[in-house]
Motif scaffolding. Sequence first.
Motif, PDB file in Angstrom:
ATOM      1  N   GLN A  58      -8.458   9.559  -3.283  1.00 14.47           N
ATOM      2  CA  GLN A  58      -9.019  10.048  -2.026  1.00 14.47           C
ATOM      3  C   GLN A  58      -9.174  11.564  -1.998  1.00 14.47           C
ATOM      4  N   GLY A  59      -8.607  12.253  -2.980  1.00 16.45           N
ATOM      5  CA  GLY A  59      -8.707  13.707  -3.080  1.00 16.45           C
ATOM      6  C   GLY A  59      -8.161  14.129  -4.427  1.00 16.45           C
ATOM      7  N   GLU A  60      -8.204  15.420  -4.697  1.00 13.36           N
ATOM      8  CA  GLU A  60      -7.735  15.887  -6.005  1.00 13.36           C
ATOM      9  C   GLU A  60      -6.267  15.524  -6.244  1.00 13.36           C
ATOM     10  N   THR A  61      -5.470  15.576  -5.186  1.00  9.65           N
ATOM     11  CA  THR A  61      -4.052  15.254  -5.335  1.00  9.65           C
ATOM     12  C   THR A  61      -3.602  14.186  -4.330  1.00  9.65           C
ATOM     13  N   ARG A  62      -4.508  13.324  -3.913  1.00  9.16           N
ATOM     14  CA  ARG A  62      -4.171  12.261  -2.967  1.00  9.16           C
ATOM     15  C   ARG A  62      -4.681  10.922  -3.510  1.00  9.16           C
ATOM     16  N   TYR A  63      -3.756   9.965  -3.642  1.00 15.34           N
ATOM     17  CA  TYR A  63      -4.082   8.665  -4.208  1.00 15.34           C
ATOM     18  C   TYR A  63      -3.567   7.554  -3.298  1.00 15.34           C
ATOM     19  N   TYR A  64      -4.382   6.534  -3.150  1.00 12.98           N
ATOM     20  CA  TYR A  64      -4.039   5.358  -2.347  1.00 12.98           C
ATOM     21  C   TYR A  64      -3.879   4.197  -3.317  1.00 12.98           C
ATOM     22  N   LEU A  65      -2.660   3.642  -3.392  1.00 14.60           N
ATOM     23  CA  LEU A  65      -2.339   2.606  -4.360  1.00 14.60           C
ATOM     24  C   LEU A  65      -2.175   1.261  -3.653  1.00 14.60           C
ATOM     25  N   VAL A  66      -2.840   0.243  -4.180  1.00 19.09           N
ATOM     26  CA  VAL A  66      -2.760  -1.106  -3.624  1.00 19.09           C
ATOM     27  C   VAL A  66      -2.177  -2.024  -4.691  1.00 19.09           C
ATOM     28  N   SER A  67      -1.189  -2.811  -4.305  1.00 16.42           N
ATOM     29  CA  SER A  67      -0.572  -3.749  -5.252  1.00 16.42           C
ATOM     30  C   SER A  67      -0.255  -5.058  -4.535  1.00 16.42           C
ATOM     31  N   ALA A  68       0.329  -5.993  -5.269  1.00 15.83           N
ATOM     32  CA  ALA A  68       0.517  -7.354  -4.771  1.00 15.83           C
ATOM     33  C   ALA A  68       1.421  -7.401  -3.553  1.00 15.83           C
ATOM     34  N   LYS A 117       0.850  -1.194   0.000  1.00 17.03           N
ATOM     35  CA  LYS A 117       0.000   0.000   0.000  1.00 17.03           C
ATOM     36  C   LYS A 117       0.885   1.243   0.000  1.00 17.03           C
ATOM     37  N   HIS A 118       0.591   2.161  -0.906  1.00 12.60           N
ATOM     38  CA  HIS A 118       1.341   3.410  -0.998  1.00 12.60           C
ATOM     39  C   HIS A 118       0.375   4.577  -1.138  1.00 12.60           C
ATOM     40  N   VAL A 119       0.751   5.694  -0.564  1.00 10.86           N
ATOM     41  CA  VAL A 119       0.006   6.935  -0.740  1.00 10.86           C
ATOM     42  C   VAL A 119       0.865   7.876  -1.586  1.00 10.86           C
ATOM     43  N   VAL A 120       0.280   8.409  -2.647  1.00 14.48           N
ATOM     44  CA  VAL A 120       0.970   9.346  -3.534  1.00 14.48           C
ATOM     45  C   VAL A 120       0.248  10.685  -3.456  1.00 14.48           C
ATOM     46  N   THR A 121       0.991  11.726  -3.090  1.00 18.23           N
ATOM     47  CA  THR A 121       0.408  13.058  -2.927  1.00 18.23           C
ATOM     48  C   THR A 121       1.326  14.093  -3.572  1.00 18.23           C
ATOM     49  N   GLY A 122       0.900  15.349  -3.493  1.00 18.08           N
ATOM     50  CA  GLY A 122       1.703  16.454  -4.025  1.00 18.08           C
ATOM     51  C   GLY A 122       1.061  17.069  -5.247  1.00 18.08           C
ATOM     52  N   ASP A 123       1.486  18.293  -5.580  1.00 14.98           N
ATOM     53  CA  ASP A 123       0.901  19.009  -6.715  1.00 14.98           C
ATOM     54  C   ASP A 123       1.091  18.261  -8.035  1.00 14.98           C
ATOM     55  N   GLY A 124       2.130  17.453  -8.101  1.00 11.52           N
ATOM     56  CA  GLY A 124       2.379  16.727  -9.342  1.00 11.52           C
ATOM     57  C   GLY A 124       1.828  15.312  -9.350  1.00 11.52           C
ATOM     58  N   ALA A 125       1.108  14.915  -8.303  1.00 16.09           N
ATOM     59  CA  ALA A 125       0.669  13.522  -8.174  1.00 16.09           C
ATOM     60  C   ALA A 125      -0.225  13.096  -9.325  1.00 16.09           C
ATOM     61  N   THR A 126      -1.179  13.943  -9.698  1.00 19.54           N
ATOM     62  CA  THR A 126      -2.131  13.561 -10.743  1.00 19.54           C
ATOM     63  C   THR A 126      -1.431  13.429 -12.091  1.00 19.54           C
ATOM     64  N   ALA A 127      -0.633  14.413 -12.442  1.00 19.43           N
ATOM     65  CA  ALA A 127       0.068  14.345 -13.730  1.00 19.43           C
ATOM     66  C   ALA A 127       1.030  13.166 -13.761  1.00 19.43           C
ATOM     67  N   PHE A 128       1.696  12.910 -12.640  1.00 19.35           N
ATOM     68  CA  PHE A 128       2.628  11.790 -12.587  1.00 19.35           C
ATOM     69  C   PHE A 128       1.922  10.459 -12.799  1.00 19.35           C
ATOM     70  N   LEU A 129       0.868  10.190 -12.032  1.00 20.48           N
ATOM     71  CA  LEU A 129       0.188   8.906 -12.144  1.00 20.48           C
ATOM     72  C   LEU A 129      -0.489   8.743 -13.500  1.00 20.48           C
ATOM     73  N   ASP A 130      -0.943   9.847 -14.080  1.00 23.97           N
ATOM     74  CA  ASP A 130      -1.550   9.784 -15.407  1.00 23.97           C
ATOM     75  C   ASP A 130      -0.512   9.344 -16.446  1.00 23.97           C
TER      76      ASP A 130
END
Length: 850
Positions: free
Chosen positions: A572-582, A525-538
């Motif tokens: 979870q928010g405009e710039t907050r993402y919760y990532l689940v992986s194996a 489980k990882h949380v990705v945040t920050g002003d660049g989070a959306t552009a990065f994950l996209d």
Amino acid sequence: MKTHARAVVVGGGVIGASIAYHLARAGWSDVMLLERDELTAGSTWHAAGLLPLFNMSYATSHIHDYSVKFYKTLEEETGLNAGFSVVGNLRMAQSRERMDEFELYASTAETVGIPYEWLSPDEIRARWPLVRTEDLRGALYHPTDGYINPADVTQAMAKGARQRGVEIHRRCQVDAMRWTGSEWVVSGRRMVEKGGNLLAGEETFEIHAEHVVTATGNHAQRTAQMLGIKFPAIPVEHQYIVTEPDPALVAYREAHGEHPVLRDADAKWYVREERGGWILGPYEEGAPARFEYAVPDSFRADLFPLDLDRIEEEYMSMIHRIPSSETVGLKDDYNGPICYTPDGNPLVGPAPGLRNMWLAEGFSFGITAAGGTGYYLAQMMVEGEAEIDMASLDPKRYGDWMTTEYAARKNEECYAHVYVLHHPDEEREACRPLRTGPAYDAQAASGARFGCVNGWERPNYYAVTFDRSGDDAPDAFAAYGTPLADFSDHDSRSFRRGGWWDFARQEADAIRNGVGLIDATAFAKHVVTGDGATAFLDWFTCNRLPKVGRINLTYALTEAGTTRTEYTIVRQGETRYYLVSAGAWSAYDADYLRKAAEDFSAEHGVPVIVQDVTSQYGVFAIAGPRSRDVLKELIRDADPDTALSNKRFPWLSARQIELGMCPVNAIRVAYTGELGWELHHPIEMQRYLWNALLEAGEKHGMRLVGARAQNWLRQEKSYRAFGTELGRDATPAEAGLDRFIDLDKEFFGKAAMLAKGIRSTCVTLLVDGPDDADPWGREALFDGDTRVGRLTSGGYSVHFGKSIGMGYVTPDRAAPGTALQVMMQGKLWPATVLEDCPYDPTNARIRVDG
């Protein structure tokens, strides 16, 4: 001595020589190899030189197969004879279960194209009369196998490397490796020669390199300390003895030629011919780990004292199997360090947390693996990815939780297990339990039999019995059952349907018809945040990002366009993402995610923050037609009757809810293909939530369910799993994941993915197999006499009432209804390609309202 190179290889054993050779052959001529003593001065010099093709790993089988073929070409290229004696390898079995193991391996060998033959005891005796056969069940024979001279093959590869421009420097002790932010600086001391072997002292050196590869063998722990990282490569003592000439063997050779290598797996030894005598190499219990922190500077090409008492049983069993050896005296003995890892696979690939640092460490079968390791690692470095999925060898399969004590004890266990039956359902006991959730003791008391995933204990199944004599409503699924204290997981293992099989069948049936509770705490489980989070994950993933409160399944690709990681992304928010992986790949995923985020942030000047929260949150998955009924008992909401309805909590969405006193990040998704939720909760509240769920589930007949039943259920839905269907040798498009690929946007690896096209196709198959066995996901697929693919997963379908599997076939054989065959137990069994998602293809059961 140059001061700049494109790549520096540290270590001049057989592994290092192969890497240097293959990098040069791949076009990197500006390569240097540094060896602290003489080439082959490490474990290479005292290796027995065997080349066993037998291996249960798909990737390692490819590596060994390449080596055996490659070594035969070296003399033509270099003029040096590598000392390869192609005498064949006879692997004998004393039991039916050992033959089951050989048959499973043989199907894996078919997927690689490794030749083999089956021999009966009578056929063995007729061909090799020195072998006693009356207590054998049969044997597997590799005609292309044999043994090689380790020093000769190393020198041949070293000469080939020099011919291609590689500089090789001996007596160069590397003392430090420092990353400047753009290159590596490798520094150390070099012994200066004068007048042949006379040493004139030391001089320091410093080499600037774009890439560094470590192949330091027994010195791996010193290497790890220099790099400031951890990896579990620690040597274990390995003994072998050499006998005086055996007159019976000498006479056999005069009449028939050299004797094949013998392996009596049930007796735990190998034997090969050596100058008219025999070499016996046992893999006994009690061999100790050595050099747990570093090899003493005084230990060079040295050995340990022999411990003959430790190998007495194996020695006597050699005499039993080869009676003529009884009167032959001992000539030489060796007890040297051989590096191991906890699972027996080497550590090959990028170092965790570091740039352009590559590891090739922990080789217990280094002579066999050297050629293939050099070939595939060079592909990774030069082309960005190997042609086979190397994830099973990746150094990051062990996280920072791994300690020296853990590695040493597990490596000792691995050594002792070289010839122990390698059951596909095996769970080794050493160093367990280690990583446990708060519900572990309660699960154990409820009959859980655990597997180990990345150090985490996870229930595989629950060994329980049920008294259904009084069941009349709501159905036959009583809650929990009575734990069977005397049921042994170890004794239940099998190459067929083990003793655990019926427990898993009942658990799968409970989820299809009632409700089950699964512990999935091991998820990464990882949380990705920050002003660049959306552009990065996209950019980082191939699917469109979800809206706030929703989830999407997506994939991060490799540079080569293949599948690097599978993520469930919860926004979870405009710039907050919760990532689940194996769960098995948490360090592997974390390293790739962090490095990509750092690169993106630096290039675009926007912050991207990655936080690993794996150990902060536990996960329970509740699934089945009655899962909503159980959660309604616990949810605290103004309108509990509608809180979990489709309108307020639709499929593929996430909500913060309260279950009793526990705050839960609930995700409406189920890996089983039934109505269900993942309940991500604070780890410190796990025991409370476990008890609350069990209490609420009792009147609804909720069953405790393990990972094996879940694995069967997800195959009925054609859900691909990372590490089986998903990996670095197939693109998401080849995996049949088009609905998760947004070609309207740009993402990393897109162009490479499209350029590859569709080389193979992932399919789901039903198998009309034997009554007592299911496929394991290692088997070859045939269309008549033509091998057309391989299974990557296998198991049993409670819905269809027969075996099921997933795998890859040539695209022309992927159409639903195509009749194929799967190799199991040495035979071909009918298999039929199904429509994708054969169980509930419209997802009506997942979307059901209430």
